[in-house]
Design a protein around this motif. Structure first.
Motif, PDB file in Angstrom:
ATOM      1  N   ASN A 190      43.293   5.968  -6.645  1.00  0.00           N
ATOM      2  CA  ASN A 190      42.107   5.507  -7.369  1.00  0.00           C
ATOM      3  C   ASN A 190      41.228   6.639  -7.886  1.00  0.00           C
ATOM      4  N   GLU A 191      41.529   7.876  -7.494  1.00  0.00           N
ATOM      5  CA  GLU A 191      40.777   9.037  -7.960  1.00  0.00           C
ATOM      6  C   GLU A 191      41.741  10.121  -8.410  1.00  0.00           C
ATOM      7  N   GLU A 192      41.332  10.882  -9.417  1.00  0.00           N
ATOM      8  CA  GLU A 192      42.121  12.023  -9.861  1.00  0.00           C
ATOM      9  C   GLU A 192      42.115  13.095  -8.773  1.00  0.00           C
ATOM     10  N   LYS A 251      38.944  18.274  -1.809  1.00  0.00           N
ATOM     11  CA  LYS A 251      39.292  16.980  -2.395  1.00  0.00           C
ATOM     12  C   LYS A 251      40.759  16.656  -2.162  1.00  0.00           C
ATOM     13  N   HIS A 257      42.188  13.450   0.077  1.00  0.00           N
ATOM     14  CA  HIS A 257      43.112  12.451  -0.440  1.00  0.00           C
ATOM     15  C   HIS A 257      44.355  12.313   0.430  1.00  0.00           C
ATOM     16  N   HIS A 301      43.914   9.987 -14.903  1.00  0.00           N
ATOM     17  CA  HIS A 301      44.476   9.495 -13.633  1.00  0.00           C
ATOM     18  C   HIS A 301      45.868   8.969 -13.963  1.00  0.00           C
ATOM     19  N   THR A 318      42.906   1.222 -13.881  1.00  0.00           N
ATOM     20  CA  THR A 318      42.029   2.381 -13.757  1.00  0.00           C
ATOM     21  C   THR A 318      41.103   2.420 -14.966  1.00  0.00           C
TER      22      THR A 318
END
Length: 477
Positions: free
Chosen positions: A377-379, A330, A334, A250, A403
């Protein structure tokens, strides 16, 4: 005969069900490979175990000669390998050619590094003793590789394993097995002895289960998601198996207010949009100090809007398709979450879903991003640049380190003292300072925290395939 199972120097599996390999750029069938399971994997492990008895006793120079031949063949066939990669993975042809060369570099590097596996002699505390430390190959290696770099992730594992004196069983991903098949054909052409390198395509769960439970396998090397990595760690505990894991990332990009903004923007675009953003070390979050915030955005947008999306086989394409529907959804999730929470989309922000099962997403730049947004907060694994404004160096470092992942990070600064302090404060296994493309065969690659354990590349990479043996020798008076 469809190739995909190479065991003890023989191509088998013609009577098995087939795995279809689809071109993500067109939705067309590229080819098929056999769908192997536990039985075929067990055969491959047994072949590797038998071959280890003789391969482990070859000299480092003999092993280097095989790897050099393999290297020369990969370079000779780099255009062919690049085309296969682009057809089954989707990345632009120019990037695939670069990957073929990168893949070859590991063969070259470890051919030489295998000659530098050194033990040592320890000064004894008694006159009638001698103390020495030897390095020896760990044994049969199981290698599970990802789809986003179908050639380099194989050679980055195969080369040090063979150089150390180990034998290997490789499980490539079902999305991109054809590159693996061609590489193993070149292995065969290089004359690498039967059983030293084995390839098994097919049922991931069954192949993985056999690799993890078979006591003949002494080492696992895996590149993939953190979620799967955690499962493999638990399974490895049953046999106390040696493991190295390169897991999710990340990556933050930190742009300090003394940075060369032209360089920072150019390198951010290079890092973020390479492979369509589908790399574990792609910049995933961008923190820019307020003094240079507007100028940086302007330059990133200007560079990104020149990028052309499309079929990687076409001339001039910079960004290929996303690998599948899950990846596309995904990315969409995002972007929508960020815009809903107040981020501004200044470029892109839309995708293109084809009727034939293809998924493209336009290079996208989001600004005024906040730390609570999903994308921070997420890849993401897609061509999205989310930019957040920050003030002090301390604040920037805190955000960058906030992270559970720690694979790669980037910092841009023209001040040596300041840049070095920030680079040292970042909790990441790889830091690119004024460099958006830090990977190299001669450098250690791997992460901290939940981004994995162990290193690939560099002198550290071969240590993962070695055991340390201490021998204490008593002498007669």
């Amino acid at each position: 005969m469809e190739k995909g199972i190479y065991v003890n120097g023989e191509w088998t599996g013609k009577d098995l069900e087939k795995v279809e390999v689809i071109n993500p750029a067109t939705g067309e069938l590229v080819g098929t490979v056999p769908k192997a399971g536990k039985k075929e994997t067990r055969n491959a492990i047994e072949a590797a175990n038998e071959a280890f008895k003789t391969w482990s006793k070859t000299t480092a120079y003999e092993r280097a000669e095989y790897l050099e031949k393999f290297y020369e063949l990969v370079i000779k066939h780099e255009d062919e390998l690049a085309e296969i990669m682009t057809l089954e993975m989707g990345k632009p042809l120019k990037e695939s050619k670069g990957e073929a060369q990168y893949a070859a570099s590991f063969l070259k590097w470890f051919a030489e590094e295998g000659k530098r596996i050194y033990g040592r002699t320890i000064p004894p505390s008694k006159h009638n003793k001698r103390m020495q430390v030897n390095k020896q190959p760990v044994g049969v290696v199981g290698a599970i590789t990802p789809w986003n770099f179908p050639a380099a992730m194989i050679t980055r594992k195969l080369a040090p394993a063979l150089a150390a004196g180990c034998t290997i069983v490789i499980k490539p991903p079902n999305e991109t097995p054809l590159t693996a098949v061609r590489l193993i054909e070149l292995c065969e052409e290089a004359g690498i002895p039967k059983g030293v390198v084995n390839l098994v395509t097919g049922k991931s769960s069954e192949i993985g289960e056999e690799i993890m439970s078979n006591p003949r396998v002494k080492k696992l090397t895996f590149t993939g998601s953190t979620e799967v990595g955690k499962i493999l760690m638990k399974q490895a505990a049953e046999n106390v198996m040696k493991i190295s894991l390169e897991l999710g990332g990340h990556a933050p990009i930190v742009v300090l207010d003394d940075a060369d903004i032209d360089l920072a923007a150019q390198q951010t675009v290079a890092s973020k949009f390479r492979n369509g953003g589908q790399t574990c070390i792609s910049g995933n979050r961008v923190y820019v100090q307020e003094k240079v915030y507007d100028a940086f955005i302007e330059k990133v947008v200007a560079a990104a809007e020149k990028l052309r999306i499309g079929n990687g086989m076409e001339e001039g394409v910079d960004v290929g398709p996303l690998i599948n529907k899950d990846g596309y959804e995904k990315v969409e999730k995002h972007v929508k979450n960020a815009v809903k929470r107040g981020a501004k989309c200044v470029l892109g922000g839309k995708g293109k879903e084809g009727e034939n099962g293809t998924y493209y997403y336009h290079p996208t730049v989001l600004i005024d991003v906040k730390p609570d947004m999903l994308i921070m907060n997420e890849e993401t694994f897609g061509p999205i640049v989310p930019i957040q404004k920050v003030s002090t160096d301390e604040e920037t470092i805190n955000y960058a380190n906030s992270t559970p992942f720690g694979l790669a990070a980037y910092v841009f600064s023209e001040n040596y003292s300041r840049g070095l302090r920030v680079a040292e404060a970042l909790d990441y296994g790889i830091v690119g300072w004024n460099d958006g493309l830090p990977s190299a065969a001669q450098a250690p690659f791997g992460g901290m925290k939940q981004s994995g354990m162990g290193r690939e590349g560099g002198k550290e990479g071969i240590e993962e395939y070695l055991e340390t043996k201490y021998i204490s020798i008593g002498l007669k008076e």
